[in-house]
Design a protein around this motif. Structure first.
Motif, short mmCIF file in Angstrom:
data_model
loop_
_atom_site.label_atom_id
_atom_site.label_comp_id
_atom_site.label_asym_id
_atom_site.label_seq_id
_atom_site.Cartn_x
_atom_site.Cartn_y
_atom_site.Cartn_z
N ALA B 162 0.91 -1.14 -0.09
CA ALA B 162 0.10 -0.08 0.01
C ALA B 162 0.79 1.25 0.05
O ALA B 162 0.67 2.20 -0.75
N ILE B 163 2.05 1.26 0.85
CA ILE B 163 2.76 2.61 0.76
C ILE B 163 3.43 2.89 -0.41
O ILE B 163 3.60 3.64 -1.07
N VAL B 164 4.09 1.54 -1.02
CA VAL B 164 4.64 1.89 -2.45
C VAL B 164 3.65 2.35 -3.33
O VAL B 164 3.93 3.09 -4.13
N LEU B 165 2.50 1.55 -3.28
CA LEU B 165 1.44 2.01 -4.48
C LEU B 165 0.87 3.62 -4.17
O LEU B 165 0.66 4.15 -5.08
N CYS B 166 1.00 3.83 -2.97
CA CYS B 166 0.85 5.38 -2.66
C CYS B 166 1.65 6.17 -3.38
O CYS B 166 1.17 7.31 -3.96
N LEU B 246 1.88 7.92 5.15
CA LEU B 246 2.47 8.19 6.29
C LEU B 246 1.74 7.45 7.60
O LEU B 246 2.43 6.99 8.36
N VAL B 247 0.46 7.60 7.49
CA VAL B 247 -0.40 6.73 8.56
C VAL B 247 0.02 5.32 8.52
O VAL B 247 0.27 4.78 9.45
N LEU B 249 2.73 3.99 7.45
CA LEU B 249 4.10 3.77 8.01
C LEU B 249 4.28 3.85 9.61
O LEU B 249 5.08 3.05 10.08
N ILE B 250 3.47 4.90 10.10
CA ILE B 250 3.81 4.86 11.52
C ILE B 250 2.99 4.18 12.42
O ILE B 250 3.36 3.83 13.65
N ALA B 251 1.75 3.62 11.95
CA ALA B 251 0.75 2.82 12.65
C ALA B 251 1.62 1.37 13.03
O ALA B 251 2.03 0.72 12.02
N PRO B 252 1.24 0.80 14.08
CA PRO B 252 1.61 -0.47 14.22
C PRO B 252 0.69 -1.46 13.10
O PRO B 252 -0.40 -1.19 12.74
N ALA B 260 -8.74 2.22 8.72
CA ALA B 260 -9.90 3.07 8.70
C ALA B 260 -9.32 4.75 8.35
O ALA B 260 -10.02 5.15 7.59
N LEU B 261 -8.52 5.14 9.27
CA LEU B 261 -8.09 6.25 9.02
C LEU B 261 -7.21 6.66 7.57
O LEU B 261 -7.73 7.49 6.68
N ALA B 262 -6.67 5.64 7.21
CA ALA B 262 -5.91 5.75 5.81
C ALA B 262 -6.92 5.83 4.78
O ALA B 262 -6.82 6.42 3.71
N VAL B 263 -8.04 4.94 4.98
CA VAL B 263 -8.97 4.87 3.68
C VAL B 263 -9.96 6.28 3.85
O VAL B 263 -10.00 6.62 2.44
#
Lengths: 245, 292
Positions: B162-166, B246-247, B249-252, B260-263
């Motif tokens: 997901a991070i890479v695709l972002c 970012l979310v 990356l830093i979230a567990p 949910a926040l990232a979505v």
């Protein structure tokens, strides 16, 4: 079917003479009148007498000013625009319901209003703004080339042409088979250098526009000699005196 | 082009839904049992909600069923078929995962491919239009698929993909803005070519065909949104791509709250980007009206 016919027997269409059109909008009115009373849903007006009137038209006349690149006065050119019944009609192939079609026998592009779902994609696909959604009927409207006049044996023969052509008071509109090189319209196009609108869109329009003829331009101002008056007497003396100061 | 809310909701939600269903079909997020029910339901809900929204802008929806008839020539028709076939083909995959606890990998591969094909068909509805030069470009399908894959990966909880695709989506969006800005000029359509009067000289609209507005102007000439285009571009890239990355990356890892926040952030950006996709797009018919 919204696949285009590979070839049509005839290519019925219009030839519009930009040299002659006077921009009277009679074709617009005749078109609205005929197509409101006949083929398909009427061409509605919304808020016709209110603050924000708008309505469905199949033919509209824009007016342009052209500044010649080699100098001289600008030219005003009235520019009627309706469906060009393109050979590669993008409005037909995008239609998902099969409502849009191009007739194999005469090349006329039509909408079957009973099958139209009013998605508007065909209007998006047309570069010329030839299709308008009727907001009262909820179906797409477009020029039918007066298909209900041109083959109508109940009408006198002189009336078996599109309403816009029949009504044009200046003779700027011509109707015929542009697929037949010997037809009067094809001859006109050949003689006058008839042109396509937005050829870069690859639509191959059947309708052609005849460009305005070059305007006469006097070689020099004919009144210049009159302005060069030689004064005599006291005025002449004053003229010479003031010249020397 | 007029940014109709129904079409924006349709493309954003169904894109996210089908993107997510592709990951579920591939078994990359492989829940079983009761969890699987909720996860698959979410994917179907996004996809179907989007498809339902698409019918809202129809002026004559009772003929909508006919849209399945012209798959040979029409991308809109193909999109309808692809969507329905995807949902049908993935149904047994979902049902076996829920009730038989059967993992969906390989068995779900055709459905996953169809889900992405659906998103491709959606993008082609816009890409095919030569009349809208900004859309008529290879990057439009890339952008639609980028949104589907990125949103799907976030929903599927695949942290590093997901991070890479972002980050890839941010690059694709930036490229689409740069390439799109010069498309109208590249298309060669001008008021001179539109009227054929360029052979005489420079053309200017002297008088419009009517004093009011009309369907064409309402639908194709939308200038309001372009005023804030630069700000909205930044909002789109930041919300759709950078903040979700970012979310995550830093979230567990595996935190549902982070997902949910990232979505929510991603969807906010996606809506801004899609609104701009329509509002910024110039239709060549605007040239006749002395506008763009």
């Amino acid at each position: 079917m919204t696949e285009l016919p590979t070839n049509t027997q005839k290519k019925l269409g219009l030839v519009i003479d930009l040299d002659i059109c006077v921009g009277c909008h009679a074709c617009v009115t005749a078109c609205k009148g005929w197509n409101t009373e006949n083929y398909g849903a009427p061409l509605s007006d919304i808020d016709a007498y209110g603050e924000d009137p708008s309505g469905t038209f199949l033919n509209r006349v824009h007016s342009y000013e052209v500044q010649p690149s080699d100098g001289g006065c600008s030219q005003t050119i009235h520019f009627p625009k309706s469906c060009l019944h393109c050979e590669d009609a993008p409005c037909v192939t995008v239609c998902p319901t099969g409502a849009s079609y191009k007739r194999a026998e005469d090349g006329i592009v039509l909408v079957n209003e009973d099958a139209c779902m009013g998605c508007g994609l065909c209007a998006w696909a047309c570069p010329y703004g030839a299709r308008e959604m009727d907001m009262a009927a909820g179906v797409m409207k477009k020029c039918t080339l007066c298909v209900d006049r041109i083959y109508n044996e109940n009408l006198p023969e002189v009336d078996r042409v599109p309403a816009c052509v029949r009504t044009c008071p200046s003779g700027a509109r011509h109707f015929g088979d542009l697929g037949d090189p010997d037809s009067a319209v094809s001859q006109l196009v050949a003689d006058r250098g008839g042109m396509d609108l937005m050829p870069e869109q690859g639509t191959r329009p059947v309708n052609k526009y005849l460009p305005p003829r070059p305007k006469d331009r006097p070689a020099e101002a004919p009144l210049a000699a009159l302005a060069d008056v030689k004064a005599t007497g006291i005025a002449g003396w004053l003229d010479r005196l003031l010249e020397k100061l | 082009m007029h940014p109709a809310p129904s079409v924006i909701v349709f493309t954003v939600l169904s894109g996210l839904g089908f993107g997510f269903l592709a990951y579920l079909g591939l078994g990359l997020a492989a829940p079983v049992g009761a969890t699987a029910f909720w996860v698959w339901a979410l994917g179907y809900a996004f996809a179907v909600a989007g498809l339902m929204a698409s019918t809202l802008h129809l002026q004559n929806p009772r003929n909508a069923w006919r849209a399945f008839s012209q798959w040979r020539s029409s991308w809109l028709s193909r999109e309808g078929w692809a969507a329905v076939i995807t949902l049908v083909v993935l149904a047994p995959v979902a049902l076996t995962a829920i009730f038989l606890r059967f993992p969906s990998a390989t068995f779900g591969l055709p459905g996953a491919a169809l889900a992405l094909a659906t998103v491709y068909c959606t993008s082609m509805i816009y890409t095919q239009l030569r009349t809208v030069p900004r859309w008529n470009l290879w990057i439009t399908p890339v952008m639609f698929l980028g949104f589907a894959l990125t949103g799907g990966a976030i929903l599927a909880g695949l942290k590093w993909p997901a991070i890479v695709l972002c980050l890839a989506l941010a690059a694709v969006l930036a490229a689409s803005f740069v390439l799109g800005d010069r498309r109208l000029a590249e298309s060669g359509s001008t008021l001179e070519s539109a009227t054929g009067l360029g052979r005489i000289g420079k053309v200017r609209l002297y008088e419009g065909p009517h004093t009011g507005t009309n369907y064409l102007m309402r639908e194709m000439i939308h200038v309001v949104g372009r005023r804030h285009a630069q700000k909205l571009r930044v909002i789109a890239v930041v919300f759709a791509a950078l903040l979700p990355a970012l979310v995550l990356l830093i979230a567990p890892g595996g935190s549902l709250w982070a997902i949910a926040l990232a979505v929510v952030l991603h969807l906010t950006g996606a809506f801004a980007a899609r609104w701009l996709f329509f509002a910024e797009a110039e239709h060549v018919v605007g040239l006749y009206y002395g506008a763009r």
